[in-house]
Design an enzyme around this catalytic site. Structure first.
Site, PDB file in Angstrom:
ATOM      1  N   ALA A 109       1.617  28.581   7.796  1.00 54.31           N
ATOM      2  CA  ALA A 109       0.364  29.073   8.371  1.00 54.31           C
ATOM      3  C   ALA A 109      -0.699  29.541   7.392  1.00 54.31           C
ATOM      4  O   ALA A 109      -1.874  29.577   7.747  1.00 54.31           O
ATOM      5  CB  ALA A 109       0.676  30.210   9.347  1.00 54.31           C
ATOM      6  N   ALA A 110      -0.343  29.965   6.170  1.00 53.36           N
ATOM      7  CA  ALA A 110      -1.358  30.531   5.264  1.00 53.36           C
ATOM      8  C   ALA A 110      -2.366  29.472   4.854  1.00 53.36           C
ATOM      9  O   ALA A 110      -2.010  28.288   4.753  1.00 53.36           O
ATOM     10  CB  ALA A 110      -0.683  31.142   4.037  1.00 53.36           C
ATOM     11  N   LYS A 114      -5.940  27.624  10.669  1.00 54.06           N
ATOM     12  CA  LYS A 114      -5.427  26.973  11.880  1.00 54.06           C
ATOM     13  C   LYS A 114      -4.790  27.994  12.822  1.00 54.06           C
ATOM     14  O   LYS A 114      -4.893  27.866  14.048  1.00 54.06           O
ATOM     15  CB  LYS A 114      -4.437  25.874  11.495  1.00 54.06           C
ATOM     16  CG  LYS A 114      -5.095  24.711  10.732  1.00 54.06           C
ATOM     17  CD  LYS A 114      -4.082  23.647  10.359  1.00 54.06           C
ATOM     18  CE  LYS A 114      -4.747  22.467   9.641  1.00 54.06           C
ATOM     19  NZ  LYS A 114      -5.251  22.816   8.295  1.00 54.06           N
ATOM     20  N   CYS A 230      -2.996  17.162   4.161  1.00 49.07           N
ATOM     21  CA  CYS A 230      -4.315  16.869   3.567  1.00 49.07           C
ATOM     22  C   CYS A 230      -4.102  15.938   2.379  1.00 49.07           C
ATOM     23  O   CYS A 230      -4.585  16.180   1.279  1.00 49.07           O
ATOM     24  CB  CYS A 230      -5.041  18.149   3.164  1.00 49.07           C
ATOM     25  SG  CYS A 230      -4.148  19.214   2.013  1.00 49.07           S
TER      26      CYS A 230
END
Length: 465
Positions: A109-110, A114, A230
Site C-alpha cells: 500500500a505505501a 491507491k 508500473c
C-alpha cells in the site's frame, strides 16, 4: 538515458511505435492530483484553487495541474483536500471498483495514493486493510491515511504470507500494486533507470508470484482482485498473470473498461522476450485471455507506464466472512469516560464503532474489526486522542476526519493565516474557551485551544513548516 537491453526489448515489443515511445522521454511528465471527496464536494475544492487543468478521465476527482501552482506547498495539501498522485497510478482503483461497506485489502500500500483512493470510494463504511512490508514506508502510509481523514483503515506491517495465515478468505476485494522493476517510471525517476537490469526484472517477477499466491488465499469466493505494476516488462505483466492463472484455475480475467490511450495486454510479448519458464504449455492455451489485461503507454496518454489485470475468484460468498483470528473485542464504553465527556462538549455528532486502547491512546475501530492479536499494527481505525488524568486531548487524526459543521467550535483561517498556523504560531482570538477545530477556507487543518483571548496552536510539532 535508457539501458541498452531495455531499449532492445522495447523495440521488439513496439516495433513501428518505438520512436514515438522513446520520444516521450524527451517530454516533461504530466503533473496530477486527486481531490479527496472525504473532505467535501470536488467542485467546491476545484473552485478554491487556480492551478488545476484537465480532468484525469479514468479517475473520479483526478486532475492535471500546472507545475508552477506548487500544490504540495499549499495549506490545502496539509488539510488533505487532495493527494498528489501520478495519473496512470489512479487507474487500478477504478478497475477494482470498491464499494462502501466492503472488506478490502491493499496489500502493497505505501505510500498510500491507491489506499486513500479506495477509502474515498468506501465513504468511511466497511474495513480497509492497508499493508506495507517496509517499516519506514509503512509509517509514511500511516501519515497519509491520517492526512486524508480516513477513519476505517487498519494499517499493518507484514509479509503477505503472514496476513494470509491471519485472515484466510476474508476480503471482498484485493489490490496488489506489486513492487516491480519500475520501467514505467523511468521518465520521473532516474534511480529506477540506474537500478534496472534483466536480473532485477526476473527477481521482481519471482517476488510478484509469491505476493499473488498470498493474495489469492485471502480473497473470498466471488471476490475481485486487481494486479498492477508500473513496468513494461512482459515477464512481470502478461507473464505474471499467465503463470498465476495456470496455478489458479479458480480465477478468471475480467474485462476492464478502456479509456482513450489505453490498450489491451499483448500475449505475443511473451514470445521470445521473457523467460519462457514463466509460460508453460498449459498457460499458452489461455493466452488469448491476456487481451483482457490493460497497458497504459506514456506516448499514448497523459501519464506514465502502467499495467493492470482484473481477476475474479469463482464461487459464491455464503454468508458473512470472518478472519481466521476472529473478532477484535472492544473496550466497554464505561472505560472511555474522558472521551465521552469531550465528545459531548465539543462534537455535534456521536461517532459510531468500538473503542480500543494502546497504552493511553484511544482508537475508534469499525464494528466487527478482525482480531489484531499477532499483527504488527501502526494504526487501527481512527486515532481519537490521548487519555490523561480527568481529561482528554484530541488527536490530529480526529481533527482531519471532521468537517466544521460536526464540531461545536471552529475557527476559519485564510490561506495566508493558515501558513502561519502550520508554522506553529499562536494568534489572538475571541470566543468561548476550549477546543476549536482550526480550518482553512472551510477545510479542517488541526486543533487550537482558546483561553484568555489567545488560541494556542496544537498543530503537531513534527509536521510544522
Amino acid at each position: 538515458m535508457l539501458p541498452e537491453q531495455f531499449r532492445n526489448r522495447m523495440m521488439q515489443m513496439l516495433q513501428k511505435e518505438y520512436p514515438a515511445f522513446e520520444n516521450s522521454y524527451a517530454k516533461p511528465s504530466c503533473q496530477s492530483l486527486r481531490i479527496n471527496e472525504l473532505k467535501g464536494d470536488v467542485s467546491k475544492a476545484c473552485g478554491k484553487v487556480d492551478f488545476l487543468e484537465d480532468k484525469v478521465v479514468w479517475a473520479e476527482g483526478g486532475y492535471y495541474y500546472k507545475e508552477e501552482g506548487r500544490p504540495g506547498k499549499h495549506p490545502f495539501h496539509e488539510a488533505g483536500v487532495y493527494y498528489i498522485q501520478e495519473a496512470s497510478a489512479m487507474a487500478p482503483v477504478t478497475a477494482l471498483d470498491p464499494k462502501p461497506g466492503e472488506k478490502i485489502l491493499d496489500l502493497c500500500a505505501a505510500p498510500g495514493g491507491k489506499s486513500t483512493q479506495i477509502a474515498v470510494a468506501m465513504k468511511g463504511q466497511g474495513l480497509l486493510v492497508c499493508n506495507e512490508i517496509h517499516p519506514q514506508r509503512a509509517k509514511i502510509l500511516s501519515e497519509n491515511i491520517e492526512r486524508m481523514g480516513v477513519v476505517n483503515a487498519l494499517i499493518t506491517n507484514h509479509e503477505p504470507a503472514v496476513l494470509k495465515a491471519h485472515f484466510g478468505e476474508y476480503f471482498d476485494r484485493i489490490l496488489v500494486d506489486a513492487p516491480c522493476s519500475g520501467e514505467g517510471m523511468f521518465r520521473k525517476n532516474e534511480e529506477a533507470v540506474k537500478e534496472w537490469s534483466p536480473e532485477n526484472v526476473s527477481m521482481c517477477a519471482g517476488r510478484q508470484k509469491d505476493i499473488l499466491e498470498s493474495a489469492a488465499g485471502m480473497l473470498r469466493p466471488g471476490g475481485t482482485m486487481v494486479y498492477s505494476t508500473c513496468t513494461f516488462a512482459p515477464q512481470e505483466d502478461e507473464g505474471a498473470i499467465s503463470s498465476f492463472l495456470t496455478d489458479h484455475p479458480e480465477f478468471r480475467l475480467v474485462e476492464i473498461p478502456h479509456f482513450p490511450g489505453m490498450e489491451s495486454g499483448n500475449p505475443t510479448y511473451l514470445e521470445g522476450i521473457c523467460r519462457m519458464d514463466f509460460v508453460t504449455e498449459e498457460s499458452g492455451a489461455m493466452q488469448g485471455e491476456l487481451a483482457k489485461t490493460v497497458r497504459l503507454w506514456p506516448h499514448k496518454l497523459k501519464g506514465e507506464g502502467h499495467f493492470m489485470a482484473c481477476l475474479r475468484k469463482e464461487g459464491v460468498k455464503e454468508g458473512e466472512t470472518f478472519s481466521s483470528g476472529g473478532i477484535q473485542k472492544g473496550l466497554p464504553v464505561g472505560e472511555c469516560r474522558e472521551w465521552l465527556e469531550f465528545e459531548k462538549m465539543y462534537l455535534r455528532k456521536s461517532l459510531t464503532g468500538q473503542y480500543l486502547k494502546f497504552g493511553d491512546q484511544l482508537y475508534l475501530i469499525p464494528e466487527s474489526m478482525p482480531s489484531l492479536k499477532g499483527l504488527k499494527v501502526l494504526r487501527a481505525g481512527l486515532h481519537l486522542g490521548t487519555v490523561k488524568k480527568n481529561r482528554f486531548e484530541p488527536s490530529h487524526a480526529l481533527a482531519l476526519s471532521l468537517k466544521p459543521e460536526e464540531t461545536v467550535h471552529t475557527y476559519d483561517l485564510t490561506v495566508k493565516e493558515a501558513e502561519e498556523y502550520l508554522s506553529g504560531q499562536t494568534f489572538q482570538a475571541e470566543g468561548e474557551k476550549g477546543w476549536y477545530l482550526i480550518t482553512v477556507e472551510g477545510y479542517s487543518l488541526g486543533w487550537g485551544k482558546l483561553a484568555g483571548g489567545i488560541m494556542k496552536n496544537h498543530y503537531p510539532k513534527g509536521l510544522r513548516k
